[in-house]
Design a protein around this motif. Structure first.
Motif, PDB file in Angstrom:
ATOM      1  N   ASP A 129       0.824  -1.251  -0.068  1.00 49.46           N
ATOM      2  CA  ASP A 129      -0.045  -0.022  -0.002  1.00 49.46           C
ATOM      3  C   ASP A 129       0.908   1.409   0.143  1.00 49.46           C
ATOM      4  N   CYS A 130       2.302   1.106  -0.419  1.00 44.62           N
ATOM      5  CA  CYS A 130       3.023   2.263  -0.429  1.00 44.62           C
ATOM      6  C   CYS A 130       2.502   3.400  -1.387  1.00 44.62           C
ATOM      7  N   SER A 131       2.329   4.647  -0.905  1.00 43.12           N
ATOM      8  CA  SER A 131       2.005   5.673  -1.902  1.00 43.12           C
ATOM      9  C   SER A 131       3.112   7.087  -1.345  1.00 43.12           C
ATOM     10  N   ASP A 132       4.403   6.577  -1.078  1.00 44.62           N
ATOM     11  CA  ASP A 132       5.169   7.798  -0.827  1.00 44.62           C
ATOM     12  C   ASP A 132       5.761   8.309  -2.133  1.00 44.62           C
ATOM     13  N   THR A 307      21.549   8.771 -13.753  1.00 50.19           N
ATOM     14  CA  THR A 307      21.102   7.459 -13.209  1.00 50.19           C
ATOM     15  C   THR A 307      19.529   7.662 -12.827  1.00 50.19           C
ATOM     16  N   ALA A 308      19.203   6.531 -12.063  1.00 48.86           N
ATOM     17  CA  ALA A 308      17.543   6.651 -11.750  1.00 48.86           C
ATOM     18  C   ALA A 308      17.366   5.676 -10.562  1.00 48.86           C
ATOM     19  N   PHE A 309      16.192   5.824  -9.854  1.00 50.22           N
ATOM     20  CA  PHE A 309      15.819   4.889  -8.989  1.00 50.22           C
ATOM     21  C   PHE A 309      14.360   4.721  -8.646  1.00 50.22           C
ATOM     22  N   VAL A 310      13.941   3.758  -7.889  1.00 52.89           N
ATOM     23  CA  VAL A 310      12.482   3.553  -8.120  1.00 52.89           C
ATOM     24  C   VAL A 310      11.937   3.709  -6.552  1.00 52.89           C
ATOM     25  N   ILE A 311      10.871   4.442  -6.071  1.00 55.28           N
ATOM     26  CA  ILE A 311      10.293   4.452  -4.911  1.00 55.28           C
ATOM     27  C   ILE A 311       8.913   4.389  -5.228  1.00 55.28           C
ATOM     28  N   CYS A 312       8.108   3.257  -4.417  1.00 58.51           N
ATOM     29  CA  CYS A 312       7.016   3.096  -4.445  1.00 58.51           C
ATOM     30  C   CYS A 312       6.289   2.884  -5.867  1.00 58.51           C
ATOM     31  N   GLY A 313       7.085   2.288  -6.679  1.00 56.11           N
ATOM     32  CA  GLY A 313       6.650   2.179  -8.095  1.00 56.11           C
ATOM     33  C   GLY A 313       6.591   3.282  -8.791  1.00 56.11           C
ATOM     34  N   VAL A 339       1.099   9.815 -10.485  1.00 60.37           N
ATOM     35  CA  VAL A 339       2.124  11.045 -10.393  1.00 60.37           C
ATOM     36  C   VAL A 339       2.494  11.422 -11.945  1.00 60.37           C
ATOM     37  N   THR A 340       2.509  12.626 -12.232  1.00 57.65           N
ATOM     38  CA  THR A 340       3.125  13.166 -13.591  1.00 57.65           C
ATOM     39  C   THR A 340       4.225  14.064 -13.234  1.00 57.65           C
ATOM     40  N   ASN A 341       4.960  14.519 -14.585  1.00 55.06           N
ATOM     41  CA  ASN A 341       6.097  15.447 -14.377  1.00 55.06           C
ATOM     42  C   ASN A 341       5.412  16.856 -13.920  1.00 55.06           C
ATOM     43  N   GLU A 342       4.335  17.005 -14.392  1.00 57.97           N
ATOM     44  CA  GLU A 342       3.685  18.354 -13.899  1.00 57.97           C
ATOM     45  C   GLU A 342       3.418  18.428 -12.581  1.00 57.97           C
ATOM     46  N   GLU A 343       3.045  17.451 -11.600  1.00 55.03           N
ATOM     47  CA  GLU A 343       2.728  17.459 -10.627  1.00 55.03           C
ATOM     48  C   GLU A 343       3.637  17.079  -9.487  1.00 55.03           C
ATOM     49  N   ALA A 344       4.860  16.450 -10.185  1.00 54.96           N
ATOM     50  CA  ALA A 344       5.990  16.068  -9.104  1.00 54.96           C
ATOM     51  C   ALA A 344       6.896  17.494  -8.770  1.00 54.96           C
ATOM     52  N   PRO A 345       7.257  17.699  -7.713  1.00 59.17           N
ATOM     53  CA  PRO A 345       8.091  18.632  -7.178  1.00 59.17           C
ATOM     54  C   PRO A 345       9.349  18.659  -7.731  1.00 59.17           C
ATOM     55  N   LEU A 346      10.083  19.493  -8.167  1.00 56.01           N
ATOM     56  CA  LEU A 346      11.212  19.702  -8.487  1.00 56.01           C
ATOM     57  C   LEU A 346      12.350  19.364  -7.388  1.00 56.01           C
ATOM     58  N   VAL A 347      13.206  18.327  -7.530  1.00 54.92           N
ATOM     59  CA  VAL A 347      14.179  17.857  -6.590  1.00 54.92           C
ATOM     60  C   VAL A 347      15.519  18.215  -7.134  1.00 54.92           C
ATOM     61  N   LYS A 380      19.451  11.950   2.722  1.00 57.69           N
ATOM     62  CA  LYS A 380      18.339  11.558   3.509  1.00 57.69           C
ATOM     63  C   LYS A 380      16.992  12.278   2.826  1.00 57.69           C
ATOM     64  N   LEU A 381      15.892  11.419   2.615  1.00 54.58           N
ATOM     65  CA  LEU A 381      14.830  12.077   1.601  1.00 54.58           C
ATOM     66  C   LEU A 381      13.711  12.512   2.584  1.00 54.58           C
ATOM     67  N   SER A 382      12.997  13.517   2.197  1.00 56.34           N
ATOM     68  CA  SER A 382      11.801  14.050   2.732  1.00 56.34           C
ATOM     69  C   SER A 382      10.438  13.530   1.980  1.00 56.34           C
ATOM     70  N   MET A 383       9.491  12.905   2.499  1.00 52.39           N
ATOM     71  CA  MET A 383       8.712  12.229   1.443  1.00 52.39           C
ATOM     72  C   MET A 383       7.259  12.983   1.817  1.00 52.39           C
ATOM     73  N   ARG A 384       6.332  12.769   0.912  1.00 49.27           N
ATOM     74  CA  ARG A 384       5.041  13.149   1.087  1.00 49.27           C
ATOM     75  C   ARG A 384       4.006  11.855   0.430  1.00 49.27           C
ATOM     76  N   LYS A 385       2.942  12.004   0.375  1.00 53.04           N
ATOM     77  CA  LYS A 385       1.876  11.105  -0.123  1.00 53.04           C
ATOM     78  C   LYS A 385       1.562  11.515  -1.513  1.00 53.04           C
ATOM     79  N   LYS A 386       1.394  10.685  -2.420  1.00 51.09           N
ATOM     80  CA  LYS A 386       1.114  10.901  -3.883  1.00 51.09           C
ATOM     81  C   LYS A 386      -0.110  11.805  -3.893  1.00 51.09           C
ATOM     82  N   LEU A 387      -1.005  11.291  -3.132  1.00 53.53           N
ATOM     83  CA  LEU A 387      -2.429  11.791  -3.205  1.00 53.53           C
ATOM     84  C   LEU A 387      -2.611  13.416  -2.745  1.00 53.53           C
TER      85      LEU A 387
END
Length: 389
Positions: A129-132, A307-313, A339-347, A380-387
């Motif tokens: 049920d991961c949605s981070d 490079t790239a990585f995966v978190i919660c799909g 999540v889309t590119n437009e919705e995702a925060p700039l990291v 260290k990552l700061s996370m939030r819910k996708k919704l």
């Protein structure tokens, strides 16, 4: 008396003119000194820039030489494969009629194409049920500098042990195993590590350690995913990745032909093919059997990717910016379309030494293990819910 006054006046005027000339010459000399000082500064700066340019050119020439040698080896391998295929075809033609072989090959190709299309169209069924998702980089810690410019380091991402594994380089067959992060930090070089010999050399920096197993990428004639038991010190499984005409997945890390990743959902493969050469593709792998569960073509470009990585799909692709030592997540792809590119925060990643050779996510710690020009770095990552986006 008047003659004396006249003479004194002439002397005074001559002295005043002489002083004015001296003042003028002093001002000119000061101006010339200022210009000489400016020329010296500019000459020093130009000399420094030329030295830097020379170093860059030498580095690029060395890189081109390595790529040339790699290309030569690949071409030799292709020539060998072509010769072998021709001999096999000649043998088959002497044993059987040509038409039945063609029919079988066509059917096999159609079956493979159909299977890939089905796996690309199927809806992904989440295992957790991961949605981070990432909100920002909370902190950065430079742990150590050990090894060459490119490599990979990680813990067992399942949390099965606290051991640390270092893949030094892009084509070796010995992993350095440390008992803990603390041992790595206080070790002089690899003095506190144990050598873990694997049955074949790895290729690139796209490897993971998961559930007491090393999953690494080997490339001979084809791309193979190898599963190695870190406890029994033996290979437990291997599988040829079912793609043809593969290309390096990241333009800035051409040694990495495939990048394996682990998140809360399990094992993933990040790759690229000539059929979709401009963009990165993603596949979900069964960590037990190494079977491909599902495949996706993403809209994330390979160009300028580190490079790239995966978190919660969700796939996060990291790109190099125009600022030296700076990079950011510029493209995301979520397998469930949350999540889309437009919705995702700039990291943005903090300024560093070069660019990332690898980034490995640890879902137990919510940390990124980074390799940057031989430095082992933790994010260290700061996370939030996708919704919440």
């Amino acid at each position: 008396m008047r003659r004396l006054v006249f003479i004194l006046t002439l002397v005074y005027i001559a002295a005043a003119q002489h002083q004015a000339l001296i003042d003028y010459l002093e001002r000119r000399l000061l101006a010339i000194e200022d210009r000489i000082s400016l020329w010296q500064e500019q000459t020093t700066r130009y000399a420094s820039e030329l030295r830097e340019l020379k170093l860059q050119m030498v580095s690029q020439l060395e890189s081109l030489d390595k790529e040339k040698e790699t290309l030569r080896i690949n071409l030799d391998g292709v020539g060998t494969r072509v010769d072998r295929v021709e001999r096999e075809l000649d043998y088959l033609e002497t044993q059987n009629g040509a038409q039945p072989c063609v029919d079988v090959d066509d059917r096999l190709i159609e079956q493979q194409v159909t299977l890939v299309k089905e796996k690309q169209k199927a809806k992904y069924l989440k295992l957790t049920d991961c949605s981070d998702m990432i909100s920002s980089i909370k902190a950065m810690k430079i742990l150590k500098r050990v090894g060459g410019p490119k490599g990979m380091w990680t813990k067992d991402t399942s949390g099965a042990s606290g051991k640390v594994y270092i893949f030094n380089g892009t084509a070796e067959d010995t992993i350095n195993e440390f008992a803990s992060v603390q041992d790595l930090a206080r070790s002089v070089g690899f003095s506190l590590s144990t050598d873990l010999k694997i049955p074949s050399s790895w290729k690139g920096t796209g490897h993971v350690v998961y559930n007491n197993h090393v999953y690494y990428v080997n490339q001979d004639e084809e791309i193979t995913v190898v599963k190695f038991d870190t406890i029994k010190k033996s290979m437990t499984d291997s599988a040829v990745f079912p793609i043809q005409d593969h290309v390096p997945v990241y333009s800035l890390n051409p040694e990495t032909v495939m990048d394996l990743a682990v998140d809360e959902e399990g094992l993933w493969a990040i790759y690229a093919t000539k059929q979709n050469e401009r963009h990165i593709s993603l596949a979900k792998i069964d960590s037990n059997t190494l079977d491909i569960e599902q495949m996706w073509d993403t809209n994330c470009p390979r160009e300028n990717a580190e490079t790239a990585f995966v978190i919660c799909g969700t796939l996060y692709v990291v790109y190099n910016t125009k600022q030296p030592g700076r990079s950011r997540v510029q493209c995301v792809f979520d397998v469930n379309d949350l999540v889309t590119n437009e919705e995702a925060p700039l990291v943005y990643f903090p300024k560093r030494y070069g660019f990332h050779a690898s980034l490995k996510y640890n879902p137990q710690e919510q940390l990124l293990y980074a390799w940057d020009d031989g430095y082992q770095i933790l994010y260290k990552l700061s996370m939030r819910k996708k919704l919440e986006i």
